[in-house]
Scaffold this motif. Structure first.
Motif, PDB file in Angstrom:
ATOM      1  N   LYS A 158       0.709  -1.267   0.103  1.00 59.08           N
ATOM      2  CA  LYS A 158      -0.227  -0.071   0.044  1.00 59.08           C
ATOM      3  C   LYS A 158       0.831   1.370   0.062  1.00 59.08           C
ATOM      4  N   GLN A 159       2.018   1.183   0.794  1.00 59.19           N
ATOM      5  CA  GLN A 159       2.952   2.300   0.906  1.00 59.19           C
ATOM      6  C   GLN A 159       3.424   2.561  -0.440  1.00 59.19           C
ATOM      7  N   CYS A 160       3.897   1.430  -1.085  1.00 58.73           N
ATOM      8  CA  CYS A 160       4.584   1.635  -2.349  1.00 58.73           C
ATOM      9  C   CYS A 160       3.535   2.246  -3.449  1.00 58.73           C
ATOM     10  N   SER A 161       2.457   1.567  -3.428  1.00 54.32           N
ATOM     11  CA  SER A 161       1.413   2.195  -4.546  1.00 54.32           C
ATOM     12  C   SER A 161       0.949   3.557  -4.263  1.00 54.32           C
ATOM     13  N   ASN A 162       0.841   4.070  -3.062  1.00 54.97           N
ATOM     14  CA  ASN A 162       0.404   5.364  -3.002  1.00 54.97           C
ATOM     15  C   ASN A 162       1.511   6.435  -3.335  1.00 54.97           C
ATOM     16  N   ASP A 163       2.866   6.058  -3.235  1.00 55.54           N
ATOM     17  CA  ASP A 163       3.998   6.727  -3.651  1.00 55.54           C
ATOM     18  C   ASP A 163       3.910   7.497  -4.998  1.00 55.54           C
ATOM     19  N   LYS A 164       4.250   8.914  -5.130  1.00 56.57           N
ATOM     20  CA  LYS A 164       4.345   9.548  -6.274  1.00 56.57           C
ATOM     21  C   LYS A 164       5.673  10.145  -6.433  1.00 56.57           C
ATOM     22  N   PRO A 165       6.400  10.426  -7.533  1.00 54.86           N
ATOM     23  CA  PRO A 165       7.583  11.404  -7.679  1.00 54.86           C
ATOM     24  C   PRO A 165       7.556  12.535  -6.738  1.00 54.86           C
ATOM     25  N   TYR A 166       8.368  12.708  -5.946  1.00 53.62           N
ATOM     26  CA  TYR A 166       8.418  13.852  -4.818  1.00 53.62           C
ATOM     27  C   TYR A 166       9.499  14.615  -4.891  1.00 53.62           C
ATOM     28  N   VAL A 167       9.356  16.051  -5.168  1.00 51.84           N
ATOM     29  CA  VAL A 167      10.525  16.874  -5.068  1.00 51.84           C
ATOM     30  C   VAL A 167      10.177  17.685  -4.131  1.00 51.84           C
ATOM     31  N   ASP A 168      11.048  17.880  -3.201  1.00 53.27           N
ATOM     32  CA  ASP A 168      10.940  18.780  -1.958  1.00 53.27           C
ATOM     33  C   ASP A 168      11.073  20.207  -2.393  1.00 53.27           C
TER      34      ASP A 168
END
Length: 678
Positions: A158-168
């Motif tokens: 679930k944690q993996c599927s919710n992830d999107k590319p994130y730029v701080d």
């Protein structure tokens, strides 16, 4: 047996995804290896300043996977179906890539990470997606996991599927600020010190030591980039200029902390003699062979030829042609040695220099700003301790490229450096004296700077003073290397050769110094021996006796000098060489190919010009004819020709004929002979 990721062979940085392979292990060992791999990832620290959230996310997922693999290792018997085995093998590949990405981000340049923010964010996301895909097909039912472990797998999925590319956003803000600084420098606008301090604090670059490490990491980035990726190299080179300038402005000029481990530079390692260019004495990056069979670094020999020279710098022979043939075998050996010594290695060229620095507008303006700051500071300094740090920074900068050397000289740094060459400085501040003379050495590599140094009041006398009475062997050796560099210009060579102090200082260093300093002195002596009018002064200074004494320790250098002296020195040189005949006979038998070639040529000259007494001395050596025969069979082309001439000389001597034998010819000579000293 499980494979620990620590046991994997050394890899290049940032390998492609396709370069990882899944291990072919038994089911139990495969799970053990996965457990070790996830455990190692779990112990890694999240990135502190950039990509903090992305790195922390993958480390947390690895910790959860570690629990899963621990549970599987408790199974008394573990048998996987082919599809399950494939899933586990692919998991192994993904975790290897996760570990590699985290390690590379931890070890590489922060500025480079900043410039690659979006790309790295995509890399983190890509690995998370691949992990999610593998967990979707994870064989939970086949493995008969308990409810807690099943819930754990579902949680990770679930944690993996919710992830999107994130730029701080904070990373993006710092990136824009750095780009703004680079634009200012390119426009010749000096950056505000407060803005520099703010940006460097956000990147964790809080002292001179961390900035030095950052520069080293950026230089490694330049070396590791694909040769065709000019844009990325240009960006990294601009960042090097920015960090170097900021280090001096924010944290002051200073020498490196001896306690802090640093990557070796070529100047700090003991370079094998065959890997040094005979002209620059530096590590060769692009070795090439000239017509005489000698090897030089391409840039050095090209500069020599372009300056109007038509001879081989080492042997003095006229070059039949100026074609440069790459010495690929030696280049590969040098590259292997550099990897073992952890020294960056890359080919030189018109765009990329020895240490990876290439000219671009931003980098050049950063160098000018750095030089201006350092020279202005040095002009105002009265403290020797503070001057040591500033001169060291100039020394490092002068080592980088021709543009930096030109900037330093144009900023009138040479007269300031001369102040620190005196014996009074060396006695109390030996490091300052070493840094000053080494900076002049580095500056002298640029052809125009040779004349600047020779014309600066007190510069030549200061270099000679360091040569003769420098506080350390390093200082004296670098003074000798500076003289060697200056003698590359014909007019300067004549001027230096007329100074008895130069010849005496070089002779003393060649006899007394450590091996590296001796080589520096011998290289300078060989250059001076290329001038016929200087030979007399060298002989008066004892060059022949010195060469004989050094033939056991440094045969190649000693024999080459002797060859040059007897070739150009006339009767006086031949008479002085009487004592060298026996030693030359020994190295003719036992020396390397190069030494044998020079020894044979020297003996031919001595015998042709020296008469019966010298031929008799040679003929008295046990087994000399056999040695000459063997050289005719196994030597280089030049060695064979000289050995053939020697054999004819010896045979005519044994027949009682009074002749002068030339290469391939015999001519009658008069009865006059050189008076051999008793």
């Amino acid at each position: 047996m499980a494979i620990s990721p620590k046991s994997f062979p050394p890899r290049k940085r940032r390998p492609s995804a396709g370069s990882f392979i899944s291990p072919k292990l038994s089911d139990k060992n495969l799970v053990q290896s996965l457990h070790l791999l996830s455990q190692e990832i779990s112990t890694l620290k999240p990135l502190q300043f950039l990509q903090k959230r992305n790195s922390l996310s993958l480390i947390r997922k690895s910790k959860l996977l570690q629990i899963l693999f621990e549970e599987l290792l408790r199974f008394p018997v573990l048998v996987l179906s082919p599809s399950a085995t494939l899933c586990f093998e692919e998991l192994h590949v993904v975790l290897q890539r996760v570990k590699t990405l985290l390690e590379d981000c931890s070890n590489c340049s922060k500025m480079w990470l900043l410039s690659q923010t979006q790309t790295l964010s995509n890399n983190f996301h890509e690995l998370t997606v691949e992990l999610s895909t593998l967990l979707d097909i994870f064989p939970m039912k086949e493995l008969d996991l308990n409810d807690d472990i099943e819930e754990l797998v579902v949680l990770i999925r679930k944690q993996c599927s919710n992830d999107k590319p994130y730029v701080d956003p904070r990373d993006d803000e710092v990136k824009r600020a750095v780009l703004g600084l680079l634009d200012s420098i390119k426009s010749e606008i000096v950056p505000e010190q407060s803005k520099l301090a703010e940006i460097f604090a956000k990147l964790g670059l809080r002292d001179a030591s961390s900035c030095r490490e950052e520069i080293e990491n950026l230089e490694e980035e330049v070396q590791s980039q694909n040769q065709s990726d000019e844009k990325s190299k240009s960006e990294a080179i601009s960042l090097i200029g920015l960090v170097r300038y900021a280090k001096c402005v924010l944290f002051g000029a200073s020498t490196p902390d001896p306690v802090t481990p640093r990557r070796k530079q070529p100047s700090e390692a003991v370079i094998p003699p065959d890997f040094r260019c005979p002209i620059s004495l530096d590590l060769m990056r692009d070795p090439v062979v000239v017509a005489t069979g000698q090897t030089y670094d391409r840039d050095s020999i090209k500069l020599w030829i372009d300056s109007g020279h038509a001879t081989c710098p080492k042997t003095g022979q006229t070059l039949a042609h100026t074609e440069l043939v790459p010495n690929l075998g030696l280049k590969n050996l040098i590259a292997m040695w550099c990897r073992e010594q952890k020294i960056p290695f890359g080919a030189t060229g018109s765009k990329v220099k020895v240490n990876g620095i290439r000219t671009n507008k931003t980098a050049l303006e950063a160098v000018r700003m750095t030089v201006s700051f350092l020279v202005n500071k040095l002009s105002a300094l009265e403290s020797m301790e503070a001057a040591t740090g500033v001169v060291y920074e100039l020394r490092v900068l002068a080592k980088t490229d021709h543009e930096s050397r030109a900037c330093i000289a144009e900023a009138e740094a040479i007269p300031l450096l001369v102040r620190y060459l005196g014996s009074d400085v060396g006695l109390k501040h030996s490091n300052l004296q070493v840094n000053a003379v080494t900076t002049l050495l580095n500056l002298s590599i640029l052809e125009e700077n040779k004349t600047r140094i020779m014309e600066t009041d007190g510069a030549l006398n200061g270099i000679i003073e360091v040569l003769r009475s420098g506080a350390t062997w390093e200082a004296r050796g670098n003074a000798a290397a500076t003289i060697f560099s200056l003698t590359g210009v014909h007019a300067h060579r004549k001027k230096l050769g007329r100074k008895a102090r130069v010849i005496k200082g070089l002779m003393e260093l060649a006899k007394e110094g450590p091996t590296s300093s001796r080589r520096d002195a011998l290289a300078a002596i060989l250059n001076l021996a290329g001038e016929r009018e200087i030979i007399g002064k060298l002989i008066e200074g004892g060059v022949v006796q010195m060469s004989v004494e050094l033939m056991d320790r440094l045969p190649e250098e000693a024999v080459t000098i002797l060859e040059s002296v007897v070739k150009r020195g006339g009767f006086i040189a031949i008479a002085a060489a009487y004592s060298a005949v026996k030693k030359l006979g020994m190295v003719l038998r036992d020396g390397s190919e190069r030494v044998q070639e020079s020894a044979a040529a020297t003996l031919v000259t001595i015998c042709r010009k020296g008469g019966l007494e010298l031929v008799t001395e040679l003929a008295s050596l046990p087994g000399i004819e056999r040695t000459v025969w063997e050289l005719m069979a196994t030597g280089t082309m030049r060695s064979r020709r000289k050995a053939s001439t020697l054999l004819r000389i010896l045979r005519r001597w044994s027949a009682g004929l009074d002749v002068d034998v030339m290469d391939g010819h015999t001519t009658t000579v008069t009865s006059s002979r050189i008076a051999i000293p008793s």
